[in-house]
Design a protein around this motif. Sequence first.
Motif, PDB file in Angstrom:
ATOM      1  N   SER A 233      14.912  14.576   9.280  1.00 22.65           N
ATOM      2  CA  SER A 233      14.015  14.836   8.220  1.00 22.65           C
ATOM      3  C   SER A 233      13.421  13.660   7.786  1.00 22.65           C
ATOM      4  N   GLY A 234      12.084  13.963   7.091  1.00 18.85           N
ATOM      5  CA  GLY A 234      11.320  12.736   6.537  1.00 18.85           C
ATOM      6  C   GLY A 234      11.004  12.920   4.915  1.00 18.85           C
ATOM      7  N   GLN A 235      12.134  13.638   4.286  1.00 20.34           N
ATOM      8  CA  GLN A 235      11.778  13.813   3.019  1.00 20.34           C
ATOM      9  C   GLN A 235      12.183  12.558   2.321  1.00 20.34           C
ATOM     10  N   LYS A 236      13.359  11.612   2.500  1.00 22.03           N
ATOM     11  CA  LYS A 236      13.547  10.816   1.964  1.00 22.03           C
ATOM     12  C   LYS A 236      12.292   9.690   2.003  1.00 22.03           C
ATOM     13  N   VAL A 237      12.001   9.540   3.495  1.00 24.73           N
ATOM     14  CA  VAL A 237      10.600   8.462   3.554  1.00 24.73           C
ATOM     15  C   VAL A 237       9.479   8.866   2.713  1.00 24.73           C
ATOM     16  N   LEU A 238       9.231   9.998   2.596  1.00 25.30           N
ATOM     17  CA  LEU A 238       8.146  10.555   1.989  1.00 25.30           C
ATOM     18  C   LEU A 238       8.384  10.208   0.276  1.00 25.30           C
ATOM     19  N   ARG A 239       9.472  10.321  -0.188  1.00 26.99           N
ATOM     20  CA  ARG A 239       9.732  10.079  -1.677  1.00 26.99           C
ATOM     21  C   ARG A 239       9.524   8.641  -1.853  1.00 26.99           C
ATOM     22  N   THR A 240       9.973   7.590  -0.628  1.00 26.79           N
ATOM     23  CA  THR A 240       9.817   6.378  -1.051  1.00 26.79           C
ATOM     24  C   THR A 240       8.422   5.899  -1.009  1.00 26.79           C
ATOM     25  N   ARG A 241       7.777   6.480  -0.016  1.00 26.18           N
ATOM     26  CA  ARG A 241       6.199   6.201   0.134  1.00 26.18           C
ATOM     27  C   ARG A 241       5.406   6.579  -0.945  1.00 26.18           C
ATOM     28  N   ARG A 242       5.939   7.594  -1.605  1.00 29.31           N
ATOM     29  CA  ARG A 242       5.082   8.017  -2.798  1.00 29.31           C
ATOM     30  C   ARG A 242       5.399   7.135  -3.986  1.00 29.31           C
ATOM     31  N   LYS A 243       6.795   6.722  -4.039  1.00 26.06           N
ATOM     32  CA  LYS A 243       6.992   5.823  -5.175  1.00 26.06           C
ATOM     33  C   LYS A 243       6.079   4.539  -4.797  1.00 26.06           C
ATOM     34  N   TYR A 244       6.048   4.011  -3.745  1.00 29.69           N
ATOM     35  CA  TYR A 244       4.958   2.696  -3.570  1.00 29.69           C
ATOM     36  C   TYR A 244       3.606   3.211  -3.882  1.00 29.69           C
ATOM     37  N   LYS A 245       3.331   4.147  -3.498  1.00 31.61           N
ATOM     38  CA  LYS A 245       1.889   4.904  -3.761  1.00 31.61           C
ATOM     39  C   LYS A 245       1.418   4.976  -5.415  1.00 31.61           C
ATOM     40  N   LYS A 246       2.629   5.305  -6.002  1.00 34.36           N
ATOM     41  CA  LYS A 246       2.447   5.460  -7.587  1.00 34.36           C
ATOM     42  C   LYS A 246       2.401   3.925  -8.287  1.00 34.36           C
ATOM     43  N   LEU A 247       3.226   3.214  -7.581  1.00 28.87           N
ATOM     44  CA  LEU A 247       3.121   1.864  -8.117  1.00 28.87           C
ATOM     45  C   LEU A 247       2.128   0.904  -7.654  1.00 28.87           C
ATOM     46  N   ARG A 248       1.574   1.251  -6.782  1.00 28.83           N
ATOM     47  CA  ARG A 248       0.175   0.682  -6.397  1.00 28.83           C
ATOM     48  C   ARG A 248      -0.980   0.956  -7.184  1.00 28.83           C
ATOM     49  N   ALA A 249      -0.825   2.432  -7.196  1.00 26.19           N
ATOM     50  CA  ALA A 249      -2.051   2.836  -8.423  1.00 26.19           C
ATOM     51  C   ALA A 249      -2.111   1.914  -9.834  1.00 26.19           C
ATOM     52  N   GLN A 250      -0.768   1.850 -10.330  1.00 25.69           N
ATOM     53  CA  GLN A 250      -0.654   1.270 -11.800  1.00 25.69           C
ATOM     54  C   GLN A 250      -0.961  -0.077 -11.555  1.00 25.69           C
ATOM     55  N   LEU A 251      -0.575  -0.930 -10.382  1.00 21.06           N
ATOM     56  CA  LEU A 251      -1.201  -2.151 -10.218  1.00 21.06           C
ATOM     57  C   LEU A 251      -2.651  -2.296 -10.246  1.00 21.06           C
ATOM     58  N   GLN A 252      -3.299  -1.373  -9.373  1.00 22.83           N
ATOM     59  CA  GLN A 252      -4.741  -1.513  -9.120  1.00 22.83           C
ATOM     60  C   GLN A 252      -5.362  -1.140 -10.579  1.00 22.83           C
ATOM     61  N   ALA A 253      -4.909  -0.322 -11.418  1.00 23.79           N
ATOM     62  CA  ALA A 253      -5.514  -0.112 -12.705  1.00 23.79           C
ATOM     63  C   ALA A 253      -5.678  -1.388 -13.507  1.00 23.79           C
ATOM     64  N   LYS A 254      -4.548  -2.344 -13.429  1.00 24.77           N
ATOM     65  CA  LYS A 254      -4.492  -3.460 -14.295  1.00 24.77           C
ATOM     66  C   LYS A 254      -5.525  -4.322 -13.727  1.00 24.77           C
ATOM     67  N   GLY A 255      -5.439  -4.856 -12.449  1.00 27.40           N
ATOM     68  CA  GLY A 255      -6.403  -5.555 -11.742  1.00 27.40           C
ATOM     69  C   GLY A 255      -6.280  -7.165 -12.248  1.00 27.40           C
ATOM     70  N   THR A 256      -5.287  -7.540 -12.772  1.00 32.04           N
ATOM     71  CA  THR A 256      -5.015  -9.008 -13.014  1.00 32.04           C
ATOM     72  C   THR A 256      -4.498  -9.769 -11.694  1.00 32.04           C
ATOM     73  N   LYS A 257      -4.525 -10.999 -11.642  1.00 32.18           N
ATOM     74  CA  LYS A 257      -4.224 -11.651 -10.638  1.00 32.18           C
ATOM     75  C   LYS A 257      -2.607 -11.663 -10.226  1.00 32.18           C
ATOM     76  N   SER A 258      -1.820 -11.429 -11.221  1.00 35.62           N
ATOM     77  CA  SER A 258      -0.356 -11.369 -10.949  1.00 35.62           C
ATOM     78  C   SER A 258      -0.026  -9.694 -10.606  1.00 35.62           C
TER      79      SER A 258
END
Length: 402
Positions: A233-258
């Motif tokens: 099964s790849g469901q656990k992997v998909l959930r983990t990657r979607r978590k990274y994807k969501k976090l990446r979108a939040q950080l890209q929206a900020k756009g700060t150096k940190s």
Amino acid sequence: MDQAVTIKAKLLNIDDQTTHAFIKTMTAYRDACNFVSQYVFDHDFEFRFSQLNQALYHDLRDLFGLKSQMAQSVIRNVVARYKTIKTQLKQTPFRYNTGEKDAQGHAIWSQIPRDLTWLWRPVKFKRLQLDLQRNRDWSYLNTSSQLSLNTLMGRKKVDFVCKNFDQYLDASRWKFGSIKLLQFKNNWYIHLSATTSLSEYELKQTQHIVGIDRGLRFLAACYDEQGQTLLCSGQKVLRTRRKYKKLRAQLQAKGTKSAKRRLKKIGQRENRFISDVNHRLTKTLVNHYGPNTIFALEDLTNVRFATEKAAKKRRYEMVSWTFYQFEQFLAYKANLNSSTVVKVSPRFTSQRCPKCGRIRKENRNHELHLYICDKCGYKSNDDRLAAMNIQFLGDQYHKGVK
């Protein structure tokens, strides 16, 4: 047949003097790589080793203070990087919409082959690293079980830890190659290449033939000659990657150096996660089926998922999973376990009925992940069905059918 593996080890008890020697040498090595890369870019991508060695060897020694073997390692490193990029560009031509449409009203796409002239700037070496050649820049000290590493400030003897390292000390079986020195989070690591000679796989020794369908819902759907199915099964992997994807979108929206620094760390962490999953999965498959096994995979060369047909929220997952890395890991682990990997045609593997041979695209229901043959009524999970067809092609390969 020669099979190479990479041994990863952590260096222990590195004092400040040794750290300073490592950083000084690695910085000079990186700057020298960028110097050679600029030369290659300015001279119409001339990266033959003999030509570069003749033109740049003395400059590398004089400008960067490198030792003889290090200077040649710099050139080899740059040549290898440009060869890799050349292959990648060749495998990914530039696709564009011609603006015309076919008889069915679909857009007509064309493509242009790419080469190194498509690069806008020379290849940049950013990360500190150092390549050391066996018996010239590094050696293993049997008496003290240490590594002797060459730097611009002389030889440094270091302790290291590596699980099951003793098995590679058998000189009759394993041959050491170069070492790559790296630093990560204030810790020091080496990547040591080792090569062993293996006998060529003979079809007469085959005991198992396994078809493997790679995907996202099931990272691997396996079917063997005994009719047994194994679904990973790849469901656990998909959930983990979607978590990274969501976090990446939040950080890209900020756009700060940190936020940008955090984005870089997340990308590296996700890559390590993917590699770990592929390592554990391929190891599980090789151990489960044992030696003398033919693993049949679809040949996905130049095959790309049609992202325009996928839901927008799933496009990232569909195009970014490293199926090729899975294939590489499975191939070398199978070779070390007296098995082999063969690639078969992916045509109709998800549309062909394994019972009557009927090929019909509409028989597969993507939403229900179900295949129902309209001719003989055979019913199966679509991923399992693909694995059955791949296993059939692997069996044909074993029988010598072209």
